[in-house]
Design an enzyme around this catalytic site. Structure first.
Site, short mmCIF file in Angstrom:
data_model
loop_
_atom_site.label_atom_id
_atom_site.label_comp_id
_atom_site.label_asym_id
_atom_site.label_seq_id
_atom_site.Cartn_x
_atom_site.Cartn_y
_atom_site.Cartn_z
N ALA A 86 47.46 49.88 47.30
CA ALA A 86 48.42 49.44 48.42
C ALA A 86 49.26 48.35 47.92
O ALA A 86 48.90 47.31 47.31
CB ALA A 86 47.68 49.12 49.74
N LEU A 152 44.48 46.32 47.26
CA LEU A 152 45.67 45.98 47.00
C LEU A 152 46.26 46.22 45.65
O LEU A 152 45.33 45.55 44.68
CB LEU A 152 45.91 44.55 47.28
N CYS A 153 47.21 46.79 45.20
CA CYS A 153 47.86 47.07 43.89
C CYS A 153 47.92 45.79 43.15
O CYS A 153 47.25 45.67 41.85
CB CYS A 153 48.93 47.62 44.07
N PHE A 154 48.15 44.57 43.79
CA PHE A 154 48.58 43.42 43.02
C PHE A 154 47.19 42.68 42.80
O PHE A 154 47.22 41.65 41.98
CB PHE A 154 49.50 42.46 43.91
N LYS A 168 49.34 39.13 38.90
CA LYS A 168 50.38 40.30 38.63
C LYS A 168 51.30 40.29 39.32
O LYS A 168 51.43 39.90 40.62
CB LYS A 168 49.35 41.47 39.13
#
Lengths: 268, 131
Positions: A86, A152-154, A168
């Site tokens: 996400a 979370l993607c990050f 990131k």
């Protein structure tokens, strides 16, 4: 796996920069561009923002999983067609790339596109004074090594993610159909109060702050809106450079009205 | 009898179909070892439901590898009569045995003649070698 290694040549590319839109509209535009792709379609490079802070879920992520991030429980929500984790779209720039397929035989992800795009952005950020590199580490869950990845993607790491220090800054994900490839990506500019553990590019040390400020002044950056314009232009240049490693394009600007498949969305 | 790739029919998008002499109206469907290799590490698969109608060349499910989602296309038209539910929790079966334990669904074909439009092994193999 036979990876596409040659550079596709002499294709038309268009740059589409859209104003901040609701999350559902942003996703519908990208989905329509992919669904309308034909072998003769141009490569599309789109840069956009979001009308309000919006959480985009990876295609297979569960809505319930956002309970891991209590600060995000009331944020607008949308689901991407691409994979991965996400993303909170707040102080960031989103891009999408649509590459029409040459044949239905292409399947899975294109690491070459991930890598070349992220390397081009890293090179650009290095020129502006940031120590930007590819992560070359992985928190990835696989069939043979299943594990719970961060929501979370990050907070995740894959080898081609772009990092500055321990943070990131750019992540991307793809969807590949027989019509073409859609790559979504996000450049995190600043930390959001909704995800305080994540840092954006402009929160992180820059070894050449003076140079950056001078370059910013030279293009007239004094306010937030100017800052967005500056980073949008930079991102377009870097993405074009990265894409050129996979598809050599002659680029032209475009508007939503130029795409017949987006007919119903022109009012946006 | 184990299924061997030489006896299957293929879509150019890498899905295979196999019809057993024991069940002549039923096609077992999966994805090829070449596709599994291209997809790399699989993390999720969305399967069809029993009773669902599928159409040749159209999507019947999706698979996610690391950060990339790809639809799967049905090689035949008909009604889904079997789904390999356990596969979702054992995606490594696709790496180990894509033509056996990696089967995805069984379809009662509405038009078995569609099989003749699929690629045979030599043609499919040639496509993979040249893609």
């Amino acid at each position: 796996m036979t990876v596409q290694t040659e550079v596709r040549s002499a294709e038309k590319g268009v740059v589409l920069i859209t104003p901040p839109l609701p999350g559902t509209t942003n996703m519908e535009i990208d989905e329509a561009l992919l669904a309308g792709a034909t072998p003769d379609s141009p490569v599309v490079l789109r840069i956009y923002r979001w009308k309000e802070p919006t959480l985009s879920l990876g295609h297979f992520q569960s809505v319930e999983d956002r309970d891991e991030e209590p600060g995000l429980s009331n944020v607008a929500l949308v689901r991407r067609k691409t994979g991965g984790g996400a993303i909170l779209h707040d102080h960031e720039l989103t891009y999408s790339l649509i590459l029409p397929a040459r044949s239905a035989a292409e399947k899975g992800h294109s690491e070459k596109l991930y890598r070349s795009v992220h390397l081009a952005i890293a090179k650009g950020l290095q020129s502006l004074g940031w120590d930007a590199v590819l992560s070359e580490t992985c928190t990835c869950s696989t069939a043979t090594n299943p594990k719970q990845e961060p929501f979370l993607c990050f907070s995740r790491r894959s080898p081609v993610d772009l990092i500055v220090g321990q943070y990131k800054i750019v992540g991307s994900a793809q969807r590949r159909t027989k019509l073409g490839l859609l790559q979504h990506g996000s450049l995190l500019l600043r930390s959001s109060t909704l995800t305080p553990n994540l840092q954006g590019l402009l929160d992180l040390p820059n070894s050449n702050q003076e140079n950056l400020e001078e370059r910013s002044r030279s293009v007239g950056i004094h306010q937030t809106q100017d800052e967005i314009e500056f980073w949008t232009k930079q991102l377009v240049l870097w993405l074009q450079s990265g894409v050129s490693q996979v598809v050599e394009c002659g680029w032209q600007p475009a508007a939503l009205a130029d795409f017949p498949t987006l007919e119903g969305m022109k009012a946006c | 009898m184990s299924i061997v790739p030489e006896n299957l029919r293929y879509l150019d998008s890498h899905e295979w179909a196999h019809v057993s002499t024991d069940e002549p109206g039923i096609a077992t469907v999966g994805i090829s070892s070449f596709a599994v290799e291209q997809l790399t590490d699989l993390v999720f698969m969305a399967l069809p439901k029993v009773g669902q109608e599928v159409t040749a060349g159209h999507e019947f499910g999706e698979v996610e590898s690391v950060k990339a989602v790809s639809p799967m296309y049905s090689p035949v038209s008909g009604t889904v009569v079997g789904v390999h539910e356990e596969l979702v929790n054992r995606l490594d079966s696709l790496n180990q045995d894509p033509y056996g334990n990696g089967w995805i669904m069984k379809v009662r074909m509405s038009d078995p003649s569609e099989l003749t439009k699929l690629l045979d092994w030599p043609t499919y193999k040639h496509q993979c070698e040249n893609s």
